[in-house]
Scaffold this motif. Sequence first.
Motif, short mmCIF file in Angstrom:
data_model
loop_
_atom_site.label_atom_id
_atom_site.label_comp_id
_atom_site.label_asym_id
_atom_site.label_seq_id
_atom_site.Cartn_x
_atom_site.Cartn_y
_atom_site.Cartn_z
N PRO B 3 0.83 -1.20 0.00
CA PRO B 3 0.00 0.00 0.00
C PRO B 3 0.87 1.26 0.00
N SER B 24 -4.46 1.33 -1.98
CA SER B 24 -4.02 0.06 -2.53
C SER B 24 -4.48 -0.07 -3.97
N LEU B 28 -9.54 -4.62 -1.23
CA LEU B 28 -9.15 -4.81 0.16
C LEU B 28 -10.18 -5.62 0.94
N VAL B 31 -8.17 -3.18 6.43
CA VAL B 31 -7.04 -2.26 6.59
C VAL B 31 -6.75 -2.16 8.09
N THR B 90 -2.47 -3.76 4.82
CA THR B 90 -3.62 -4.17 4.02
C THR B 90 -3.67 -5.68 3.85
#
Lengths: 113, 110
Positions: B3, B24, B28, B31, B90
């Motif tokens: 990320p 990113s 995802l 996070v 991430t």
Amino acid sequence: EPEVTQTPSHQVTQMGQEVILRCVPISNHLYFYWYRQILGQKVEFLVSFYNNEISEKSEIFDDQFSVERPDGSNFTLKIRSTKLEDSAMYFCASSESRSWGRYFGPGTRLTVT
Amino acid sequence: QQPVQSPQAVILREGEDAVINCSSSKALYSVHWYRQKHGEAPVFLMILLKGGEQKGHDKISASFNEKKQQSSLYLTASQLSYSGTYFCGTDHGGGFKTIFGAGTRLFVKA
């Protein structure tokens, strides 16, 4: 408050030697991890361990690395033949679930000479 | 897959606010946000999950835009103790592998 512990705090070894880094995760946690951090750089994922097996590993985690949970409390990282570039801070972490944060231990500084 | 965090560094006076961003290139699953002080281990602050669930500390807030694959950490009324490096991590599926960004260095001065 429960915490992750790691031993030793500092390990100096010669290139080609085997080292074992030890960790005691938080007792009710089920997921265990190893990360490393080269001085001044980001934290890098090495491996995750759940239900007595590796669940995920990174490209860094090659055949020289292995992990083990030899009993109900310890979690170890073994490097079979250390290289100069293995010098780093190695952090163990644990979490109670996959959908929760990682609780990091204080780290083991590995110096390979 | 790493990320991207921005800014790289922030200098604040006590009481000021800051926003740290994490983005990113891949979808995802979650996070994570961590703070690391010099010579110490990272400390978990917050996790944001796909679907909107958020878990973490009461004094820190964050947002998660799933469509844009971005998260932001909001530090309000900063204190000296907020100083450190903030990492986002991430996870793109499964929840086992967290990839960390390069970090944002935050320095709060009196």
